[in-house]
Design a protein around this motif. Structure first.
Motif, short mmCIF file in Angstrom:
data_model
loop_
_atom_site.label_atom_id
_atom_site.label_comp_id
_atom_site.label_asym_id
_atom_site.label_seq_id
_atom_site.Cartn_x
_atom_site.Cartn_y
_atom_site.Cartn_z
N PRO A 71 0.80 -1.25 0.07
CA PRO A 71 0.09 0.06 0.07
C PRO A 71 0.83 1.23 0.05
CG PRO A 71 -0.33 -1.12 2.27
CD PRO A 71 0.73 -2.01 1.27
N TYR A 72 0.34 2.37 -0.49
CA TYR A 72 1.04 3.64 -0.58
C TYR A 72 0.04 4.91 -0.67
CZ TYR A 72 0.42 3.47 -5.84
OH TYR A 72 -0.05 3.37 -6.96
N ALA A 73 0.50 5.81 -0.34
CA ALA A 73 -0.30 7.23 -0.59
C ALA A 73 0.54 8.07 -1.47
CB ALA A 73 -0.07 8.01 0.71
N SER A 74 -0.14 8.52 -2.51
CA SER A 74 0.33 9.35 -3.52
C SER A 74 -0.44 10.37 -3.96
CB SER A 74 0.78 8.27 -4.70
OG SER A 74 -0.17 8.13 -5.36
N ILE A 75 0.04 11.18 -4.93
CA ILE A 75 -0.32 12.34 -5.81
C ILE A 75 -0.08 12.12 -7.03
CG2 ILE A 75 -0.46 14.84 -6.38
CD1 ILE A 75 0.19 15.37 -3.35
N ARG A 76 -1.06 12.11 -7.97
CA ARG A 76 -1.03 11.58 -9.58
C ARG A 76 -1.05 13.04 -10.10
NH1 ARG A 76 -3.82 6.69 -12.74
NH2 ARG A 76 -2.65 7.06 -14.60
N THR A 77 -0.17 13.18 -11.09
CA THR A 77 -0.02 14.38 -12.12
C THR A 77 0.54 14.07 -13.32
OG1 THR A 77 0.63 16.64 -12.22
CG2 THR A 77 2.33 15.17 -11.20
N THR A 78 0.54 15.17 -14.35
CA THR A 78 0.92 15.00 -15.45
C THR A 78 1.72 16.21 -15.55
OG1 THR A 78 -0.93 16.00 -16.75
CG2 THR A 78 -0.76 13.63 -16.66
N VAL A 115 7.10 15.17 -3.47
CA VAL A 115 7.64 14.28 -2.63
C VAL A 115 7.34 14.78 -1.12
CG1 VAL A 115 9.77 13.24 -1.46
CG2 VAL A 115 9.15 13.00 -4.28
N PRO A 116 7.86 16.05 -0.80
CA PRO A 116 7.71 16.24 0.55
C PRO A 116 6.28 16.56 0.99
CG PRO A 116 8.64 18.00 -0.65
CD PRO A 116 8.59 16.95 -1.50
N GLU A 117 5.45 16.98 -0.17
CA GLU A 117 4.02 17.56 0.07
C GLU A 117 3.18 16.06 0.49
OE1 GLU A 117 -0.14 18.53 -2.17
OE2 GLU A 117 1.84 19.20 -3.01
N VAL A 118 3.54 14.77 0.24
CA VAL A 118 3.07 13.53 0.28
C VAL A 118 3.56 13.17 1.90
CG1 VAL A 118 2.55 11.12 -0.15
CG2 VAL A 118 2.48 12.81 -1.89
N LEU A 119 4.71 13.28 1.97
CA LEU A 119 5.29 13.03 3.27
C LEU A 119 4.66 14.04 4.69
CD1 LEU A 119 7.15 11.32 5.25
CD2 LEU A 119 9.13 13.23 4.71
N GLU A 120 4.46 15.34 4.06
CA GLU A 120 3.77 16.28 5.27
C GLU A 120 2.53 15.67 5.42
OE1 GLU A 120 4.40 20.01 3.67
OE2 GLU A 120 6.56 19.93 3.63
N ARG A 166 -6.88 14.90 -3.21
CA ARG A 166 -5.43 15.41 -3.66
C ARG A 166 -4.36 14.19 -3.53
NH1 ARG A 166 -2.11 18.35 -6.19
NH2 ARG A 166 -0.26 19.26 -5.23
N VAL A 167 -4.42 13.73 -2.34
CA VAL A 167 -3.92 12.33 -1.82
C VAL A 167 -4.43 11.33 -1.97
CG1 VAL A 167 -2.19 11.38 -0.15
CG2 VAL A 167 -1.95 13.85 -0.44
N ALA A 168 -4.20 10.33 -2.80
CA ALA A 168 -4.88 9.10 -3.05
C ALA A 168 -4.25 7.82 -2.47
CB ALA A 168 -5.07 8.96 -4.36
N ALA A 169 -5.08 7.10 -2.26
CA ALA A 169 -4.61 5.62 -1.41
C ALA A 169 -4.17 4.66 -2.88
CB ALA A 169 -5.59 5.03 -0.55
N GLY A 170 -3.17 3.85 -2.67
CA GLY A 170 -3.01 3.07 -3.84
C GLY A 170 -1.89 1.84 -3.43
N ALA A 171 -1.66 0.96 -4.26
CA ALA A 171 -0.87 -0.30 -3.84
C ALA A 171 -0.04 -0.60 -5.21
CB ALA A 171 -1.85 -1.38 -3.42
N ARG A 172 1.33 -0.76 -4.77
CA ARG A 172 1.85 -1.58 -5.87
C ARG A 172 1.73 -2.87 -5.98
NH1 ARG A 172 7.55 -2.70 -3.47
NH2 ARG A 172 6.31 -4.52 -2.61
N PRO A 173 1.32 -3.34 -7.22
CA PRO A 173 0.64 -4.45 -7.63
C PRO A 173 1.76 -5.85 -7.29
CG PRO A 173 0.63 -3.18 -9.56
CD PRO A 173 1.48 -2.59 -8.43
N ALA A 174 1.27 -7.00 -6.78
CA ALA A 174 2.00 -7.89 -6.43
C ALA A 174 2.38 -8.50 -7.66
CB ALA A 174 1.21 -8.89 -5.57
#
Length: 161
Positions: free
Chosen positions: A14-21, A34-39, A82-90
């Motif tokens: 699992p992870y928390a992230s912000i997606r953008t283009t 990077v620091p925004e998600v950490l904060e 703004r910040v979404a939950a996600g997961a690295r696939p197995a």
């Protein structure tokens, strides 16, 4: 840089992230996430369980890169828009560590692509986007200021077809 990847089996993460283009010319805006998600995680009492990463989804013909910037966490989190939950696939990943300036990471991408061609091993793509293409920053910038000494792991999910 090691020129031959190795294959690793990984579990879902699992992870928390912000997606953008963004195009490469605006990569400073991407790096600022990077620091925004950490904060965001810190404000919720959640500590990352690993290094920050970029998850690439696609690059369009105009050079816009669809990317998530995030941090792995122990347990799934609930996003807020703004910040979404996600997961690295197995699955099995081709892994190669890039040693050097992040601006030269394309060399490592090319090495992985070459390995894929030579071995006939495909990378997972679903609905036209990469299913698992990760770049994880193993070097902390406060500990190693020389970008030429940074270590960055590149991991591509392998196709099961």
């Amino acid at each position: 840089m090691t020129t031959e990847p190795h294959v690793e089996s990984r579990t879902e993460q699992p992870y928390a992230s912000i997606r953008t283009t963004a195009p490469l010319s605006e990569w400073g805006r991407v790096n600022a996430l990077v620091p925004e998600v950490l904060e965001w995680l810190t404000a919720r009492g959640t500590t990352p369980v690993g290094a920050p990463f970029y998850r690439y989804h696609a690059v369009d013909p105009a050079g816009l890169i669809d990317v998530e910037v995030g941090w792995p966490v122990q347990d799934p989190v609930e996003g807020d828009g703004r910040v979404a939950a996600g997961a690295r696939p197995a699955g099995d990943y081709a892994v190669l560590v890039h040693l050097g300036h992040p601006d030269r990471i394309r060399e490592t991408f090319a090495a992985l692509d070459g390995w894929s061609t030579r071995t006939g091993t495909g990378f997972a793509v679903r609905d036209g986007v990469w299913a698992g293409r990760f770049e994880t920053y193993l070097t902390h910038p406060d500990e190693v200021s020389d970008l030429g000494e940074w270590r960055t792991e590149v991991a591509y999910l392998l196709s099961t077809e």
